[in-house]
Scaffold this motif. Sequence first.
Motif, PDB file in Angstrom:
ATOM      1  N   ALA A  35       1.494  14.061 -14.492  1.00 18.70           N
ATOM      2  CA  ALA A  35       0.614  13.202 -15.296  1.00 18.70           C
ATOM      3  C   ALA A  35      -0.837  13.561 -14.991  1.00 18.70           C
ATOM      4  O   ALA A  35      -1.210  13.718 -13.831  1.00 18.70           O
ATOM      5  CB  ALA A  35       0.878  11.735 -14.968  1.00 18.70           C
ATOM      6  N   ASN A  36      -1.663  13.695 -16.021  1.00 18.04           N
ATOM      7  CA  ASN A  36      -3.064  14.065 -15.807  1.00 18.04           C
ATOM      8  C   ASN A  36      -3.926  12.846 -15.485  1.00 18.04           C
ATOM      9  O   ASN A  36      -4.810  12.915 -14.646  1.00 18.04           O
ATOM     10  CB  ASN A  36      -3.635  14.755 -17.046  1.00 18.04           C
ATOM     11  CG  ASN A  36      -2.853  15.992 -17.420  1.00 18.04           C
ATOM     12  OD1 ASN A  36      -2.326  16.103 -18.527  1.00 18.04           O
ATOM     13  ND2 ASN A  36      -2.734  16.935 -16.486  1.00 18.04           N
ATOM     14  N   ILE A  37      -3.698  11.771 -16.193  1.00 19.85           N
ATOM     15  CA  ILE A  37      -4.502  10.568 -15.984  1.00 19.85           C
ATOM     16  C   ILE A  37      -3.577   9.480 -15.423  1.00 19.85           C
ATOM     17  O   ILE A  37      -2.618   9.066 -16.084  1.00 19.85           O
ATOM     18  CB  ILE A  37      -5.159  10.114 -17.298  1.00 19.85           C
ATOM     19  CG1 ILE A  37      -6.076  11.238 -17.808  1.00 19.85           C
ATOM     20  CG2 ILE A  37      -5.931   8.817 -17.098  1.00 19.85           C
ATOM     21  CD1 ILE A  37      -6.597  11.012 -19.218  1.00 19.85           C
ATOM     22  N   ILE A  38      -3.878   9.085 -14.201  1.00 28.51           N
ATOM     23  CA  ILE A  38      -2.989   8.184 -13.460  1.00 28.51           C
ATOM     24  C   ILE A  38      -3.709   6.853 -13.283  1.00 28.51           C
ATOM     25  O   ILE A  38      -4.889   6.832 -12.933  1.00 28.51           O
ATOM     26  CB  ILE A  38      -2.642   8.824 -12.093  1.00 28.51           C
ATOM     27  CG1 ILE A  38      -1.828  10.102 -12.325  1.00 28.51           C
ATOM     28  CG2 ILE A  38      -1.906   7.852 -11.188  1.00 28.51           C
ATOM     29  CD1 ILE A  38      -1.568  10.908 -11.065  1.00 28.51           C
ATOM     30  N   LEU A  97      -6.523   9.032  -0.900  1.00 31.76           N
ATOM     31  CA  LEU A  97      -5.302   9.848  -0.840  1.00 31.76           C
ATOM     32  C   LEU A  97      -5.471  11.147  -1.621  1.00 31.76           C
ATOM     33  O   LEU A  97      -4.526  11.921  -1.787  1.00 31.76           O
ATOM     34  CB  LEU A  97      -4.124   9.072  -1.424  1.00 31.76           C
ATOM     35  CG  LEU A  97      -3.716   7.789  -0.700  1.00 31.76           C
ATOM     36  CD1 LEU A  97      -2.723   6.988  -1.541  1.00 31.76           C
ATOM     37  CD2 LEU A  97      -3.106   8.114   0.658  1.00 31.76           C
ATOM     38  N   GLY A  98      -6.660  11.320  -2.152  1.00 34.12           N
ATOM     39  CA  GLY A  98      -6.912  12.537  -2.916  1.00 34.12           C
ATOM     40  C   GLY A  98      -6.473  12.443  -4.364  1.00 34.12           C
ATOM     41  O   GLY A  98      -6.281  13.452  -5.031  1.00 34.12           O
ATOM     42  N   ALA A 155       0.857  -1.207   0.000  1.00 39.70           N
ATOM     43  CA  ALA A 155       0.000   0.000   0.000  1.00 39.70           C
ATOM     44  C   ALA A 155       0.881   1.241   0.000  1.00 39.70           C
ATOM     45  O   ALA A 155       0.609   2.228  -0.696  1.00 39.70           O
ATOM     46  CB  ALA A 155      -0.929  -0.010   1.211  1.00 39.70           C
ATOM     47  N   ASP A 156       1.949   1.189   0.743  1.00 38.59           N
ATOM     48  CA  ASP A 156       2.875   2.309   0.802  1.00 38.59           C
ATOM     49  C   ASP A 156       3.527   2.546  -0.570  1.00 38.59           C
ATOM     50  O   ASP A 156       3.654   3.675  -1.032  1.00 38.59           O
ATOM     51  CB  ASP A 156       3.928   2.018   1.878  1.00 38.59           C
ATOM     52  CG  ASP A 156       4.930   3.145   1.983  1.00 38.59           C
ATOM     53  OD1 ASP A 156       4.482   4.290   2.152  1.00 38.59           O
ATOM     54  OD2 ASP A 156       6.149   2.887   1.868  1.00 38.59           O
ATOM     55  N   LEU A 157       3.911   1.424  -1.221  1.00 41.84           N
ATOM     56  CA  LEU A 157       4.506   1.532  -2.558  1.00 41.84           C
ATOM     57  C   LEU A 157       3.536   2.186  -3.535  1.00 41.84           C
ATOM     58  O   LEU A 157       3.910   3.057  -4.320  1.00 41.84           O
ATOM     59  CB  LEU A 157       4.816   0.129  -3.091  1.00 41.84           C
ATOM     60  CG  LEU A 157       6.223  -0.405  -2.955  1.00 41.84           C
ATOM     61  CD1 LEU A 157       6.303  -1.816  -3.509  1.00 41.84           C
ATOM     62  CD2 LEU A 157       7.189   0.501  -3.722  1.00 41.84           C
ATOM     63  N   ARG A 158       2.262   1.738  -3.476  1.00 39.75           N
ATOM     64  CA  ARG A 158       1.263   2.310  -4.390  1.00 39.75           C
ATOM     65  C   ARG A 158       1.080   3.804  -4.125  1.00 39.75           C
ATOM     66  O   ARG A 158       1.022   4.606  -5.065  1.00 39.75           O
ATOM     67  CB  ARG A 158      -0.080   1.586  -4.240  1.00 39.75           C
ATOM     68  CG  ARG A 158      -0.099   0.201  -4.848  1.00 39.75           C
ATOM     69  CD  ARG A 158      -1.511  -0.369  -4.886  1.00 39.75           C
ATOM     70  NE  ARG A 158      -2.068  -0.608  -3.560  1.00 39.75           N
ATOM     71  CZ  ARG A 158      -1.924  -1.734  -2.859  1.00 39.75           C
ATOM     72  NH1 ARG A 158      -1.222  -2.742  -3.356  1.00 39.75           N
ATOM     73  NH2 ARG A 158      -2.467  -1.867  -1.669  1.00 39.75           N
ATOM     74  N   ALA A 159       1.008   4.153  -2.851  1.00 38.35           N
ATOM     75  CA  ALA A 159       0.800   5.571  -2.523  1.00 38.35           C
ATOM     76  C   ALA A 159       1.952   6.411  -3.073  1.00 38.35           C
ATOM     77  O   ALA A 159       1.754   7.471  -3.675  1.00 38.35           O
ATOM     78  CB  ALA A 159       0.685   5.739  -1.011  1.00 38.35           C
ATOM     79  N   ARG A 160       3.163   5.903  -2.886  1.00 40.15           N
ATOM     80  CA  ARG A 160       4.322   6.654  -3.385  1.00 40.15           C
ATOM     81  C   ARG A 160       4.287   6.765  -4.906  1.00 40.15           C
ATOM     82  O   ARG A 160       4.639   7.797  -5.484  1.00 40.15           O
ATOM     83  CB  ARG A 160       5.610   5.977  -2.925  1.00 40.15           C
ATOM     84  CG  ARG A 160       5.944   6.333  -1.471  1.00 40.15           C
ATOM     85  CD  ARG A 160       6.890   5.332  -0.826  1.00 40.15           C
ATOM     86  NE  ARG A 160       8.121   5.141  -1.586  1.00 40.15           N
ATOM     87  CZ  ARG A 160       8.960   4.116  -1.388  1.00 40.15           C
ATOM     88  NH1 ARG A 160       8.696   3.199  -0.465  1.00 40.15           N
ATOM     89  NH2 ARG A 160      10.053   4.014  -2.092  1.00 40.15           N
ATOM     90  N   THR A 161       3.874   5.674  -5.552  1.00 38.20           N
ATOM     91  CA  THR A 161       3.825   5.665  -7.014  1.00 38.20           C
ATOM     92  C   THR A 161       2.797   6.676  -7.533  1.00 38.20           C
ATOM     93  O   THR A 161       3.059   7.432  -8.467  1.00 38.20           O
ATOM     94  CB  THR A 161       3.464   4.246  -7.498  1.00 38.20           C
ATOM     95  OG1 THR A 161       4.470   3.360  -7.026  1.00 38.20           O
ATOM     96  CG2 THR A 161       3.399   4.173  -9.008  1.00 38.20           C
ATOM     97  N   TRP A 162       1.613   6.684  -6.927  1.00 34.68           N
ATOM     98  CA  TRP A 162       0.580   7.637  -7.371  1.00 34.68           C
ATOM     99  C   TRP A 162       1.042   9.071  -7.164  1.00 34.68           C
ATOM    100  O   TRP A 162       0.898   9.927  -8.032  1.00 34.68           O
ATOM    101  CB  TRP A 162      -0.729   7.390  -6.597  1.00 34.68           C
ATOM    102  CG  TRP A 162      -1.471   6.172  -7.032  1.00 34.68           C
ATOM    103  CD1 TRP A 162      -1.647   5.741  -8.304  1.00 34.68           C
ATOM    104  CD2 TRP A 162      -2.158   5.224  -6.186  1.00 34.68           C
ATOM    105  NE1 TRP A 162      -2.402   4.584  -8.317  1.00 34.68           N
ATOM    106  CE2 TRP A 162      -2.724   4.249  -7.043  1.00 34.68           C
ATOM    107  CE3 TRP A 162      -2.349   5.105  -4.805  1.00 34.68           C
ATOM    108  CZ2 TRP A 162      -3.470   3.175  -6.548  1.00 34.68           C
ATOM    109  CZ3 TRP A 162      -3.092   4.037  -4.326  1.00 34.68           C
ATOM    110  CH2 TRP A 162      -3.644   3.084  -5.184  1.00 34.68           C
ATOM    111  N   ARG A 163       1.617   9.339  -5.980  1.00 34.37           N
ATOM    112  CA  ARG A 163       2.045  10.717  -5.687  1.00 34.37           C
ATOM    113  C   ARG A 163       3.145  11.153  -6.651  1.00 34.37           C
ATOM    114  O   ARG A 163       3.158  12.282  -7.121  1.00 34.37           O
ATOM    115  CB  ARG A 163       2.565  10.818  -4.249  1.00 34.37           C
ATOM    116  CG  ARG A 163       1.444  10.675  -3.237  1.00 34.37           C
ATOM    117  CD  ARG A 163       1.842  11.205  -1.857  1.00 34.37           C
ATOM    118  NE  ARG A 163       0.704  11.115  -0.959  1.00 34.37           N
ATOM    119  CZ  ARG A 163       0.621  10.234   0.049  1.00 34.37           C
ATOM    120  NH1 ARG A 163       1.626   9.407   0.298  1.00 34.37           N
ATOM    121  NH2 ARG A 163      -0.450  10.191   0.801  1.00 34.37           N
TER     122      ARG A 163
END
Length: 777
Positions: free
Chosen positions: A60-63, A171-172, A45-53
């Motif tokens: 990037a507009n569409i993530i 996470l917004g 979950a931490d990895l995903r959060a970092r990746t999205w941020r």
Amino acid sequence: MTVRPNVQSAILGFPRIGPKRELKAALEAHWAGRMSADDLLATTADLRARTWRKQRELGANIIPSNDFSLYDHVLDTSAMVGALPTLYGQETEQVALKTYFATARGSQGEHEATCGCGHGAAPGGEGVPAAEMTKWFDTNYHYIVPEFTENQTFRLTSTKALDEYLEAKALGIETRPVLLGPVSYLLLGKARNADFDPLSLLPQLLPVYAEVLRSLARAGATWVQMDEPCLVTDLNDEAREAYRLAYRVLTDVVPPTKVMLTTYFGGLGDNLETVLWLPIDGLHIDLTRAPEQLDAVLADARPDLVLSLGVIDGRNIWKADLNAILDRLEPVIDRGRTVILAPSCSLLHTPIDLERETTLDPEVKDWLAFAVQKIAELEILTRALNQGRESVREILDAASASVACRAASPRIHDPVVQARTADRTQMQTRRSSSFEVRRAAQVRRLNLPAWPTTTIGSFPQTPAVRKARADHGKGVIDAGAYEAFLREETARTIRWQEEIGLDVLVHGEFERNDMVQYFGEQLSGFTFTRNAWVQSYGSRCVRPPIIYGDVSRPLPMTVEWWRYAQSLTDKPMKGMLTGPVTILNWSFVRDDQPRSETCRQIAFAIRDEVLDLEAAGAPIIQIDEAALREGLPLRRSDWQAYLGWAVECFRITASGVADHTQIHTHMCYSEFNDIIRSIGEMDADVISIETSRSKMELLDAFSDYRYPAEIGPGVYDIHSPRVPAVEDISALLKAAAERLPADRLWVNPDCGLKTRSWPETEAALVNMVTAARAARA
Ligand SMILES: Nc1nc2c(c(=O)[nH]1)N[C@@H](CNc1ccc(C(=O)N[C@@H](CCC(=O)N[C@@H](CCC(=O)N[C@@H](CCC(=O)O)C(=O)O)C(=O)O)C(=O)O)cc1)CN2
Ligand SMILES: [Zn+2]
């Protein structure tokens, strides 16, 4: 009045392993019982959060969401639709983590304790075998093959797509969820124990997809990305009809979610018309592999179809020439169509961040872009289109300057190499005698028993071996200590092979980090990275070397290790090399000349090594071409051209040796029928292949074609820690002899033993030698 364009950038998928291979470490700790499931999930979950941020930070507009996977996204899809073989667990609700990993790796037994490798099954009886794994299109990524029964039913058994969408939202970060489309999913699967077409299951599968889309729409997703890479392959009418049915149903879902249909790894070609008639809202096309399809799509696509243009290469690591891309895009934008810019495919196949490469040569580093840098490139392109090139002029010009520097750099051109490959008339690509004449000379020299036994090359890469190499890299131990360690490992392995009575020995490849990287590190024209890992399967990664210039071999690469190994035994010691096609297919390749030309240069370098090994006295030289088949183009119409140069390159490496030098090759895949003629044309004296799982049926191709040379059909499935019994191996040898003349057969495992542990390896090879002796008797 001119309307200001509103071009957006989109990412189709981001690497999952983490910048420091955090996913690998967590998975392997979990499998070894050192990390709880909860901690594993928290880490991811931490990895995903970092990746999205990170993607948002980069503009990037569409993530994407649901591009993450704990093991593989095709396996995730099987988990989503309730298609994990029931054998692996009987959940009625959500698929449990244990079931998921059991499908990928076999259920746990003593295997996990002894090996810790990424893939493999528990010994027979206790637990279940791992599901089959195969190449994802023409990449070095591997997926878990879905298996369907004739009366297969589907139901929603994983809410991962929804969960990860909501996770990002919390996470917004608004995301576009990614799903592997239903038609590609079925086409990538296979029928288990029955003869039926998986596509026939589509009507039953679609309601589950519809349910997922509804749940995403209710949660607020406005778009979903449906990956349908099979659309760039040869399809029959039935498959095209399946696409029509699938997207009619899925675009009719209420509440509605817009569908972006993504195609990549090539052009739509003869499937274009089918695609343009689908009631989809958006279409993504790959313009790096198939730039020519832009005009056709623009000409025929509905005016309201949103076009996602894959302009940044997701399969390579070169910096893009942004001005050149803009030259092509500006006229498109002027037509007023809604356009999104994207990488050609998911960034899964690129390393994550160039900034972590602190030791790369600065000149070469300036030519490169990894996933993070590619997203930044997209941001610049969209800004240039929306606000005019002037708004980013300096960055655009710097990119063009990097590209120009690369093209003009003296480092990439080597006149000697170019002269050598150009002068092909001088080049003898055939051995001087026929196989039968060579065979007689080799029999006299080698004096091997019937059913000769050997192995494919590598012996277990134990944690101790990896640690010694890492310690040497960090300067904890010096070169002398590292070499002494490797010599001792090698010597012990050779003694052991002699003891159990193998006939043709190997040195064990302990000095090699990887069969491709090891050679890349020693060849000119290559550079290599410290941290640029790319996922190959599950927790296993590779660091593909980067081929930036003309290739040559400054010094012998393997001769000293061979010489040392042969000095320890009177048995024949094989010289072990990786072939040019495999080095090419498992590297990042320069894009400024045809791949065939680069391959030919590598072939000459390997030829030099072959001749040096021969001069040092090596009686047998094995040139592995593990990736020759995976490099096959996705369209059959392109096969002949590829096979023509690929086979020629192999022959360049092998054709210089005397009759009495025996050339082996090895291929570890299990489909030969469609390319058997080309395999014959490689003209190796001995070929070892993977066959044990198919119970020798794959040999039919060799027997129907009357393959002229000797064959070592694998009798030990090295992807499983299960130790084959003597009777199992004997049965396989018997099956082989029913298909091919017994005096042409060798006895060997399916592939190298690097991912196995010593106890399994020892037991299996002892049984193999016993079975070979029984066959002789
Ligand atoms: N290139 C390639 N493609 C291939 C194959 C292959 O062998 N090579 N085989 C097929 C299956 N794919 C595979 C891909 C990777 C691995 C594999 O074992 N990878 C290893 C890494 C191999 C490697 O490069 N090892 C290096 C680095 C090892 C490492 O991670 N060291 C640590 C430190 C370790 C320590 O301190 O103990 C570090 O650098 O951080 C070495 O041995 O030197 C892994 O992920 O674990 C196996 C099969 C198809 N494609
Ligand atoms: Zn192999």
